[in-house]
Design a protein around this motif. Structure first.
Motif, short mmCIF file in Angstrom:
data_model
loop_
_atom_site.label_atom_id
_atom_site.label_comp_id
_atom_site.label_asym_id
_atom_site.label_seq_id
_atom_site.Cartn_x
_atom_site.Cartn_y
_atom_site.Cartn_z
N GLN A 141 34.02 -33.50 -19.80
CA GLN A 141 33.39 -33.70 -21.12
C GLN A 141 33.59 -32.45 -21.99
OE1 GLN A 141 29.33 -35.15 -20.73
NE2 GLN A 141 29.91 -36.57 -19.10
N ASP A 142 33.48 -31.27 -21.36
CA ASP A 142 33.70 -30.01 -22.10
C ASP A 142 35.13 -29.94 -22.63
OD1 ASP A 142 31.21 -29.46 -21.16
OD2 ASP A 142 31.83 -27.90 -19.75
N ILE A 143 36.07 -30.26 -21.75
CA ILE A 143 37.50 -30.19 -22.14
C ILE A 143 37.75 -31.17 -23.28
CG2 ILE A 143 39.86 -30.64 -21.33
CD1 ILE A 143 38.80 -29.86 -18.47
N LEU A 144 37.21 -32.39 -23.14
CA LEU A 144 37.42 -33.41 -24.16
C LEU A 144 36.87 -32.97 -25.51
CD1 LEU A 144 38.39 -36.38 -24.71
CD2 LEU A 144 35.98 -36.99 -24.55
N MET A 145 35.66 -32.37 -25.54
CA MET A 145 35.09 -31.97 -26.83
C MET A 145 35.95 -30.90 -27.49
SD MET A 145 32.72 -34.06 -27.36
CE MET A 145 32.23 -33.40 -28.95
N GLY A 146 36.56 -30.04 -26.69
CA GLY A 146 37.49 -29.04 -27.24
C GLY A 146 38.70 -29.73 -27.87
N ARG A 147 39.20 -30.77 -27.18
CA ARG A 147 40.36 -31.51 -27.73
C ARG A 147 39.97 -32.24 -29.01
NH1 ARG A 147 42.65 -34.06 -22.03
NH2 ARG A 147 43.27 -32.07 -21.16
N ILE A 148 38.80 -32.85 -29.00
CA ILE A 148 38.34 -33.59 -30.18
C ILE A 148 38.29 -32.65 -31.39
CG2 ILE A 148 36.22 -34.58 -31.19
CD1 ILE A 148 35.86 -36.16 -28.57
N ALA A 149 37.79 -31.44 -31.17
CA ALA A 149 37.69 -30.46 -32.28
C ALA A 149 39.08 -30.21 -32.87
CB ALA A 149 37.07 -29.17 -31.77
N GLU A 191 20.11 -30.08 -24.37
CA GLU A 191 20.18 -28.70 -24.88
C GLU A 191 21.54 -28.07 -24.55
OE1 GLU A 191 17.65 -24.67 -24.27
OE2 GLU A 191 16.67 -26.54 -23.71
N ALA A 192 21.96 -28.19 -23.29
CA ALA A 192 23.23 -27.58 -22.88
C ALA A 192 24.41 -28.24 -23.60
CB ALA A 192 23.40 -27.69 -21.37
N THR A 193 24.35 -29.54 -23.78
CA THR A 193 25.45 -30.24 -24.46
C THR A 193 25.60 -29.73 -25.89
OG1 THR A 193 25.10 -32.22 -23.13
CG2 THR A 193 26.35 -32.51 -25.16
N LEU A 194 24.48 -29.60 -26.58
CA LEU A 194 24.55 -29.14 -27.98
C LEU A 194 25.11 -27.72 -28.05
CD1 LEU A 194 21.22 -30.67 -29.36
CD2 LEU A 194 23.56 -31.31 -30.00
N GLU A 195 24.71 -26.88 -27.11
CA GLU A 195 25.24 -25.51 -27.08
C GLU A 195 26.75 -25.51 -26.87
OE1 GLU A 195 24.07 -22.63 -27.95
OE2 GLU A 195 22.34 -23.83 -28.52
N LYS A 196 27.21 -26.38 -25.97
CA LYS A 196 28.65 -26.45 -25.69
C LYS A 196 29.44 -26.97 -26.90
CE LYS A 196 28.09 -27.11 -20.73
NZ LYS A 196 29.20 -26.31 -20.16
N ILE A 197 28.86 -27.91 -27.61
CA ILE A 197 29.56 -28.46 -28.77
C ILE A 197 29.71 -27.38 -29.84
CG2 ILE A 197 29.33 -30.11 -30.69
CD1 ILE A 197 28.07 -32.04 -28.64
N ILE A 225 26.30 -36.14 -34.19
CA ILE A 225 27.36 -36.17 -35.21
C ILE A 225 27.70 -34.71 -35.46
CG2 ILE A 225 27.98 -36.68 -37.60
CD1 ILE A 225 26.24 -39.15 -37.47
N ALA A 226 28.98 -34.37 -35.34
CA ALA A 226 29.39 -32.97 -35.53
C ALA A 226 30.63 -32.94 -36.41
CB ALA A 226 29.67 -32.31 -34.19
N LYS A 227 30.84 -31.78 -37.01
CA LYS A 227 31.88 -31.66 -38.03
C LYS A 227 32.84 -30.53 -37.67
CE LYS A 227 31.78 -31.86 -43.01
NZ LYS A 227 30.96 -31.96 -44.17
N ALA A 228 34.14 -30.76 -37.89
CA ALA A 228 35.12 -29.68 -37.69
C ALA A 228 35.04 -28.74 -38.90
CB ALA A 228 36.53 -30.28 -37.60
N PRO A 229 35.23 -27.45 -38.67
CA PRO A 229 35.16 -26.52 -39.79
C PRO A 229 36.18 -26.88 -40.87
CG PRO A 229 35.46 -25.36 -37.69
CD PRO A 229 35.57 -26.81 -37.40
#
Ligand SMILES: C[S@@+](CC[C@H](N)C(=O)[O-])C[C@H]1O[C@@H](n2cnc3c(N)ncnc32)[C@H](O)[C@@H]1O
Length: 231
Positions: A141-149, A191-197, A225-229
Motif C-alpha cells: 500500500q505504501d509503494i502504491l501511494m508513492g506511485r499514485i503521487a 493515523e499511520a496511513t495519513l502520516e504515510k500519505i 481525498i489527497a492532492k498532488a502538489p
C-alpha cells in the motif's frame, strides 16, 4: 513475519472470480458512501468550458464498475471523463464490460494486479480506489501511494479508502457466506496511513476521516481525498 500466502494475488483473483455475482448484488445495496465521496472528488476536478479532451481518471480495483466506473463514464456533472479501469478479477472485468457497453468508448479495461501497472508520470487528473487497496499487504500500500503521487498530474486528486484500524493481516474463509470466498485485508490504521500519505507519498491530505459503514456492516474505513502538489 508476514504469514499471508505466497499466492495471495492468485487466491484473491480466484475468490473474486467466484463471488462476483454475490458481491455485486451486495454492493449495489451499499453504495451510498461511495457515491457521496465520489461527488466530493468530482467537485475538485478542473472544469473548462470546451473540455475538448476528456479528463483522465484511473480506477484501481473497479470490480464490475458499480457504482464508480459507471458514474465516471456517464459524464457526471457534465464532465467528460475517460476511465482507465483496472481489476484483478477477470470475471469482474467481463461483467463491467457488459454493464458499461453503452459507454464503451469512455472506458479502457486493464485486468491484473494493480501493483503490476505502470504509467508515465502526470498521466491522470484523478485516481480512485475504493475497497481495493485494503486487499494489498500493507507494505505494498505504501509503494502504491508513492506511485499514485507520481501518476497524478500536478494538482491532481486521489480518492481512496483504507482500513480504519491497524490490521497487519485479517483473513476469512467464507466472506459474504460464499464457500469460495476466502478473503484477505490489511492496513496501518488511520493515523499511520495519513502520516504515510503526507510524509511518504508527499500528497496534501484534503480530507481524511474514519467513517462507520452502514448499519449492517460492522467495520469503519478511513476515507481519504489527497492532492498532488501543483507545479
Ligand atoms: C471489495 S471489491 C471493491 C470493488 C469496487 N471498487 C467497489 O467499490 O465496489 C475489491 C475489488 O478489488 C479487486 N482487487 C483486489 N486485489 C487487487 C489487486 N491487487 N489489483 C487489482 N484489483 C484488485 C478485486 O478483484 C475486487 O473487484
Amino acid at each position: 513475519m508476514s504469514s499471508y500466502p505466497p499466492d495471495l494475488k492468485a487466491r484473491l483473483k480466484s475468490s473474486y472470480d467466484a463471488i462476483a455475482p454475490t458481491y455485486n448484488a451486495w454492493t449495489t445495496a451499499h453504495s451510498s458512501l461511495r457515491t457521496q465521496y465520489l461527488s466530493k472528488l468530482l467537485a475538485l476536478l478542473p472544469r473548462n468550458e470546451s473540455q475538448s479532451t476528456p479528463l483522465a481518471v484511473l480506477e484501481l480495483g473497479c470490480g464490475a464498475g458499480i457504482p464508480v466506473t459507471e458514474t465516471l463514464a456517464s459524464s457526471p456533472d457534465g464532465l467528460a471523463i475517460h476511465v482507465t479501469a483496472n481489476d484483478l478479477s477477470s470475471t469482474q472485468i467481463a461483467l463491467g464490460q457488459a454493464r458499461l457497453a453503452p459507454h464503451a468508448d469512455r472506458v479502457t479495461w486493464l485486468p491484473g494486479d494493480m501493483m503490476g501497472l505502470d504509467f508515465a508520470d502526470g498521466s491522470f487528473d484523478a485516481i480512485v480506489a475504493l475497497y481495493s487497496v485494503i486487499h494489498l499487504p500493507r507494505e505494498e500500500q505504501d509503494i502504491l501511494m508513492g506511485r499514485i503521487a507520481k501518476w497524478l498530474k500536478p494538482g491532481g486528486v486521489v480518492l481512496v479508502n483504507f482500513a480504519g484500524e491497524d490490521v497487519k493481516e485479517a483473513t476469512i474463509e467464507k466472506w459474504l457466506g460464499c464457500d469460495e470466498g476466502w478473503m484477505f485485508w490489511s492496513g496501518w490504521g488511520a493515523e499511520a496511513t495519513l502520516e504515510k500519505i503526507k510524509g511518504g507519498a508527499g500528497l496534501e491530505v484534503v480530507l481524511g476521516e474514519v467513517v462507520k459503514e452502514q448499519e449492517d456492516v460492522d467495520a469503519a474505513f478511513l476515507w481519504v481525498i489527497a492532492k498532488a502538489p501543483a507545479l
